[in-house]
Design a protein around this motif. Structure first.
Motif, PDB file in Angstrom:
ATOM      1  N   ALA A  65       0.865  -1.170   0.000  1.00  0.00           N
ATOM      2  CA  ALA A  65       0.000   0.000   0.000  1.00  0.00           C
ATOM      3  C   ALA A  65       0.908   1.228   0.000  1.00  0.00           C
ATOM      4  N   ILE A  66       1.153   1.780  -1.192  1.00  0.00           N
ATOM      5  CA  ILE A  66       2.160   2.828  -1.365  1.00  0.00           C
ATOM      6  C   ILE A  66       1.497   4.145  -1.744  1.00  0.00           C
ATOM      7  N   ILE A  67       1.936   5.225  -1.103  1.00  0.00           N
ATOM      8  CA  ILE A  67       1.510   6.576  -1.466  1.00  0.00           C
ATOM      9  C   ILE A  67       2.688   7.282  -2.130  1.00  0.00           C
ATOM     10  N   THR A  74       5.413   8.289  -9.129  1.00  0.00           N
ATOM     11  CA  THR A  74       4.297   7.443  -9.530  1.00  0.00           C
ATOM     12  C   THR A  74       4.601   6.728 -10.841  1.00  0.00           C
ATOM     13  N   GLU A  75       5.153   7.459 -11.796  1.00  0.00           N
ATOM     14  CA  GLU A  75       5.492   6.850 -13.082  1.00  0.00           C
ATOM     15  C   GLU A  75       6.512   5.730 -12.902  1.00  0.00           C
ATOM     16  N   GLU A  85      -0.421  -1.781  -6.049  1.00  0.00           N
ATOM     17  CA  GLU A  85       0.066  -1.381  -4.723  1.00  0.00           C
ATOM     18  C   GLU A  85      -0.039   0.126  -4.480  1.00  0.00           C
ATOM     19  N   VAL A  86      -0.042   0.920  -5.539  1.00  0.00           N
ATOM     20  CA  VAL A  86      -0.171   2.376  -5.381  1.00  0.00           C
ATOM     21  C   VAL A  86      -1.610   2.699  -4.980  1.00  0.00           C
ATOM     22  N   VAL A  87      -1.770   3.310  -3.808  1.00  0.00           N
ATOM     23  CA  VAL A  87      -3.117   3.618  -3.304  1.00  0.00           C
ATOM     24  C   VAL A  87      -3.408   5.108  -3.268  1.00  0.00           C
ATOM     25  N   GLY A  88      -2.376   5.965  -3.338  1.00  0.00           N
ATOM     26  CA  GLY A  88      -2.594   7.403  -3.274  1.00  0.00           C
ATOM     27  C   GLY A  88      -1.563   8.154  -4.091  1.00  0.00           C
ATOM     28  N   VAL A  89      -2.015   9.200  -4.800  1.00  0.00           N
ATOM     29  CA  VAL A  89      -1.125  10.001  -5.650  1.00  0.00           C
ATOM     30  C   VAL A  89      -1.522  11.470  -5.529  1.00  0.00           C
ATOM     31  N   LEU A 124       6.384   7.408  -0.509  1.00  0.00           N
ATOM     32  CA  LEU A 124       7.514   7.939  -1.270  1.00  0.00           C
ATOM     33  C   LEU A 124       7.376   9.455  -1.324  1.00  0.00           C
ATOM     34  N   ALA A 125       8.145  10.146  -0.508  1.00  0.00           N
ATOM     35  CA  ALA A 125       8.169  11.605  -0.496  1.00  0.00           C
ATOM     36  C   ALA A 125       9.214  12.075  -1.504  1.00  0.00           C
TER      37      ALA A 125
END
Length: 321
Positions: A65-67, A74-75, A85-89, A124-125
């Motif tokens: 669960a990755i933001i 994101t790319e 797995e990407v849950v927020g952008v 991921l900041a």
């Protein structure tokens, strides 16, 4: 911290049913692990890595669960195979198309409550916004959510390092290496074509229009792109991003003007009709060109495509041969 289970990668492979030729019924099939999951599990977790600001980040298990807090991250995640797995952008994430369907967490100001509700096990900041985002993310850090700060890439080499860093923290180093190698091959192919350039052209990069015209000098990704295509930046005597007035642009007389924005309607015509711009070679030669804003400003997997687009814009006679 509780591990929230995300969906497996799209299109989980299913084993074919085994049917005995005698009077036995087909046996049920068991779902096979996705390739991404299987490759990720080969990486030894718990995993401790160091991010761009020197913080040690430990992940107990592979993240599911990755933001992502910037479109370029994101790319990269999608290119690595982490679509599920990407849950927020961010509000600006638009590529690939599936990214636009993810939960939005804000842009310049991030919605910490929404980020918390998404129950991430990796954030991921980005180094460019870390100084303002760090305090707001403290509650998530206190709750044990790993936050990995990705470096602010200003070159192809730093972009490669970024892809490899994200690959490492997600347990997808092998996939990251493949992406980097493919990009390097594309860059090399473009460089080979541009070996035929006899007369280097001068270029002005315009990242915003009137009344505040911004451009890029040394130490920027734009400078790197121009260097790679054997073009001369007319503001290479300046550092970083700077604002420039129309009179100065006219005096520098670029052969080509590249517009890296799309928020102004008919932007090319607007540039051509500015007072005094009829004296510029780029206007006289119809070489004011709008390029894809996203791929030319995001240090990610499509950066090689950005290089190709700029090369075609500046040297069409070579690239389209």
């Amino acid at each position: 911290m509780k591990k929230w289970m995300g969906s497996l990668l799209a299109a989980t492979l299913v084993l074919t049913a085994c049917t005995e030729q005698q009077e036995t019924a087909p046996q049920e099939t068991a779902p096979q692990e996705s390739q991404q999951q299987a490759e990720t599990e080969e990486v030894a977790f718990p995993l401790t890595v160091t991010d761009a600001v020197g913080n040690e980040v430990t992940l107990e298990e592979a993240p599911d669960a990755i933001i992502s807090m910037i479109p370029s991250n994101t790319e990269i995640l999608f290119a690595l195979g982490f679509e599920e797995e990407v849950v927020g952008v961010t509000d600006y994430d638009n590529y690939p198309e599936a990214a636009a369907t993810k939960e939005k967490i804000g842009a310049f100001e991030f919605n910490i409550e929404k980020m918390t509700a998404l129950q991430p096990d990796l954030i991921l900041a980005h180094e460019s916004s870390w100084s303002t985002a760090e305090a707001g993310l403290q509650p998530l850090q206190d709750a044990g959510v790993p936050i990995f700060v990705v470096g602010n890439a200003m070159s192809f080499d730093e972009t490669y390092e970024t892809i490899e860093a994200i690959g490492e923290v997600t347990g997808a180093s092998e996939q990251a290496t493949t992406i980097v190698e493919d990009m390097q091959a594309q860059v090399d192919a473009i460089a080979t074509k541009l070996e035929d350039v006899e007369q280097q052209k001068t270029v002005f990069i315009e990242s915003s229009g009137d009344p505040e015209i911004y451009t890029a000098g040394q130490g920027t990704l734009m400078q790197e792109l121009l260097d790679r295509i054997n073009a001369e930046n007319v503001v290479a005597d300046q550092e970083g991003w700077l604002m420039m007035n129309s009179e100065e642009i006219v005096s520098r007389n670029p052969d080509v003007i590249l517009l890296t924005y799309n928020y102004i309607e008919n932007a090319v015509d607007a540039v051509k009709t500015r007072p005094g711009f009829d004296q510029i070679t780029a206007v006289q030669q119809d070489a004011v060109i709008q390029v894809n804003e996203d791929i030319t400003t995001r240090p990610g997997p499509r950066l090689a495509l950005a290089l190709e687009e700029l090369a075609k814009a500046v040297y069409p006679e070579v690239m389209n041969d």
